[in-house]
Design an enzyme around this catalytic site. Structure first.
Site, mmCIF file in Angstrom:
data_model
loop_
_atom_site.group_PDB
_atom_site.id
_atom_site.type_symbol
_atom_site.label_atom_id
_atom_site.label_comp_id
_atom_site.label_asym_id
_atom_site.label_seq_id
_atom_site.Cartn_x
_atom_site.Cartn_y
_atom_site.Cartn_z
ATOM 1 N N ASP A 130 14.485 -1.196 0.567
ATOM 2 C CA ASP A 130 15.194 -1.364 1.829
ATOM 3 C C ASP A 130 16.168 -2.547 1.672
ATOM 4 O O ASP A 130 17.233 -2.385 1.105
ATOM 5 C CB ASP A 130 14.129 -1.584 2.907
ATOM 6 C CG ASP A 130 14.669 -1.639 4.318
ATOM 7 O OD1 ASP A 130 15.569 -0.857 4.644
ATOM 8 O OD2 ASP A 130 14.189 -2.463 5.114
ATOM 9 N N ASP A 161 3.851 3.652 6.205
ATOM 10 C CA ASP A 161 3.298 3.462 7.549
ATOM 11 C C ASP A 161 4.286 2.884 8.551
ATOM 12 O O ASP A 161 5.292 2.285 8.198
ATOM 13 C CB ASP A 161 2.119 2.491 7.490
ATOM 14 C CG ASP A 161 2.589 1.047 7.284
ATOM 15 O OD1 ASP A 161 3.271 0.787 6.276
ATOM 16 O OD2 ASP A 161 2.320 0.204 8.157
ATOM 17 N N LYS A 184 17.251 3.018 0.613
ATOM 18 C CA LYS A 184 18.130 2.871 1.788
ATOM 19 C C LYS A 184 19.240 1.881 1.416
ATOM 20 O O LYS A 184 19.187 0.713 1.791
ATOM 21 C CB LYS A 184 17.340 2.294 2.974
ATOM 22 C CG LYS A 184 16.417 3.279 3.676
ATOM 23 C CD LYS A 184 16.022 2.754 5.053
ATOM 24 C CE LYS A 184 14.605 2.273 5.081
ATOM 25 N NZ LYS A 184 14.149 1.816 6.413
ATOM 26 N N ARG A 229 0.792 -1.189 0.000
ATOM 27 C CA ARG A 229 0.000 0.000 0.000
ATOM 28 C C ARG A 229 0.848 1.274 0.000
ATOM 29 O O ARG A 229 0.368 2.364 -0.292
ATOM 30 C CB ARG A 229 -0.886 0.000 1.265
ATOM 31 C CG ARG A 229 -2.083 -0.925 1.143
ATOM 32 C CD ARG A 229 -2.787 -1.116 2.484
ATOM 33 N NE ARG A 229 -2.204 -2.271 3.173
ATOM 34 C CZ ARG A 229 -2.568 -2.624 4.401
ATOM 35 N NH1 ARG A 229 -3.455 -1.913 5.073
ATOM 36 N NH2 ARG A 229 -2.042 -3.683 4.972
ATOM 37 N N GLY A 230 2.128 1.131 0.323
ATOM 38 C CA GLY A 230 2.996 2.293 0.570
ATOM 39 C C GLY A 230 3.159 3.287 -0.567
ATOM 40 O O GLY A 230 3.485 4.443 -0.328
ATOM 41 N N PHE A 249 13.988 4.350 10.165
ATOM 42 C CA PHE A 249 12.644 3.874 9.863
ATOM 43 C C PHE A 249 11.786 5.104 9.605
ATOM 44 O O PHE A 249 11.680 5.991 10.461
ATOM 45 C CB PHE A 249 12.072 3.019 10.997
ATOM 46 C CG PHE A 249 10.890 2.226 10.529
ATOM 47 C CD1 PHE A 249 11.063 1.050 9.807
ATOM 48 C CD2 PHE A 249 9.592 2.684 10.753
ATOM 49 C CE1 PHE A 249 9.970 0.344 9.318
ATOM 50 C CE2 PHE A 249 8.496 1.978 10.272
ATOM 51 C CZ PHE A 249 8.685 0.808 9.557
ATOM 52 N N VAL A 250 11.197 5.192 8.431
ATOM 53 C CA VAL A 250 10.477 6.401 8.040
ATOM 54 C C VAL A 250 8.978 6.150 7.864
ATOM 55 O O VAL A 250 8.543 5.010 7.656
ATOM 56 C CB VAL A 250 11.067 7.014 6.745
ATOM 57 C CG1 VAL A 250 12.493 7.497 6.968
ATOM 58 C CG2 VAL A 250 10.999 6.027 5.582
ATOM 59 N N GLU A 310 7.509 2.072 -6.359
ATOM 60 C CA GLU A 310 7.669 1.548 -5.003
ATOM 61 C C GLU A 310 7.908 2.704 -4.036
ATOM 62 O O GLU A 310 8.443 3.746 -4.417
ATOM 63 C CB GLU A 310 8.839 0.544 -5.017
ATOM 64 C CG GLU A 310 9.290 0.006 -3.685
ATOM 65 C CD GLU A 310 8.268 -0.834 -2.941
ATOM 66 O OE1 GLU A 310 7.115 -0.375 -2.782
ATOM 67 O OE2 GLU A 310 8.640 -1.920 -2.470
ATOM 68 N N ASP A 311 7.504 2.531 -2.782
ATOM 69 C CA ASP A 311 7.756 3.580 -1.796
ATOM 70 C C ASP A 311 9.222 3.604 -1.359
ATOM 71 O O ASP A 311 9.891 4.611 -1.485
ATOM 72 C CB ASP A 311 6.813 3.447 -0.582
ATOM 73 C CG ASP A 311 6.843 2.064 0.068
ATOM 74 O OD1 ASP A 311 7.545 1.158 -0.430
ATOM 75 O OD2 ASP A 311 6.156 1.880 1.097
#
Ligand code: IMP
Ligand code: MG
Length: 181
Positions: free
Chosen positions: A105, A161, A133, A45-46, A154-155, A101-102
């Site tokens: 990582d 979220d 990241k 959902r990001g 962590f953002v 993509e958000d």
């Protein structure tokens, strides 16, 4: 689910995001200028806020589709196992596909999704991540276009979220835990 006590410090302002989204959209629009209809695939959902802003800055015919891959659950740790919870509605064979993509990582999600979509024989397959990241990378993958490279924090915000909260913040903030949990 309750979360550990924390505060959110702003990392990237709404204004900075808007300026960068405009730049990304210009680059992407130039790249796909000869394309009949670009398929922009948001990873749920990001990416929902990012994709909404991004497609509105792309003055080309676009089709919007979504794919949901499993991620963290309610923890802040990534899992290596990626499952597809919701697949695309449309076929992508012979089409130009841009995955949105958000955050990249560890990279397991993007690597898995790109492999899955590549197997469907698109004409061209590329990806755009708002955040990267690189210090956390475990899978051998990188997004074609990146909004911002960030440190190992962590953002939250702008669609992203922490335990299903803070997606509605208009900026990107970093989570700072205020007590030992
Ligand atoms: P990866 O598979 O480890 O690259 O993780 C990708 C997904 O994990 C992203 O699409 C996010 O949904 C989630 N994620 C990674 N880092 C963060 C973060 O800092 N905050 C919130 N979600 C994150
Ligand atoms: Mg995600």
């Amino acid at each position: 689910m309750p979360t550990r006590p924390h505060v959110i410090d702003q990392l990237i302002s709404a204004k900075q995001i808007a300026a960068r989204v405009e730049e990304l959209a210009a680059t992407i629009s130039a790249h796909y200028a000869d394309t009949d209809k670009l398929v922009v695939v948001g990873l749920l959902r990001g990416s929902f806020v990012f994709i909404a802003d991004l497609v509105r800055e792309i003055p080309l015919p676009v089709e919007v589709d979504f794919l949901e891959a499993s991620s963290y659950g309610d923890s802040t740790e990534s899992s290596r196992e990626v499952r597809i919870l919701k697949d695309l509605r449309a076929g992508i064979e012979g089409r130009d596909v841009l995955v949105v993509e958000d955050i990249v990582d560890t990279g397991f999600t993007l690597k898995h999704v790109m492999g899955l979509l590549q197997a469907r024989n698109p004409r061209r397959l590329a990806s755009c991540a708002l955040l990267d990241k690189p210090s956390r990378r475990e899978a051998d993958v990188s997004a074609t276009w990146i909004g911002f490279t960030i440190p190992d924090e962590f953002v939250v915000g702008y669609g992203i979220d922490f335990a299903q909260r803070n997606r509605n913040l208009p900026y990107i903030g970093k989570v700072r835990f205020t007590e030992e949990g």
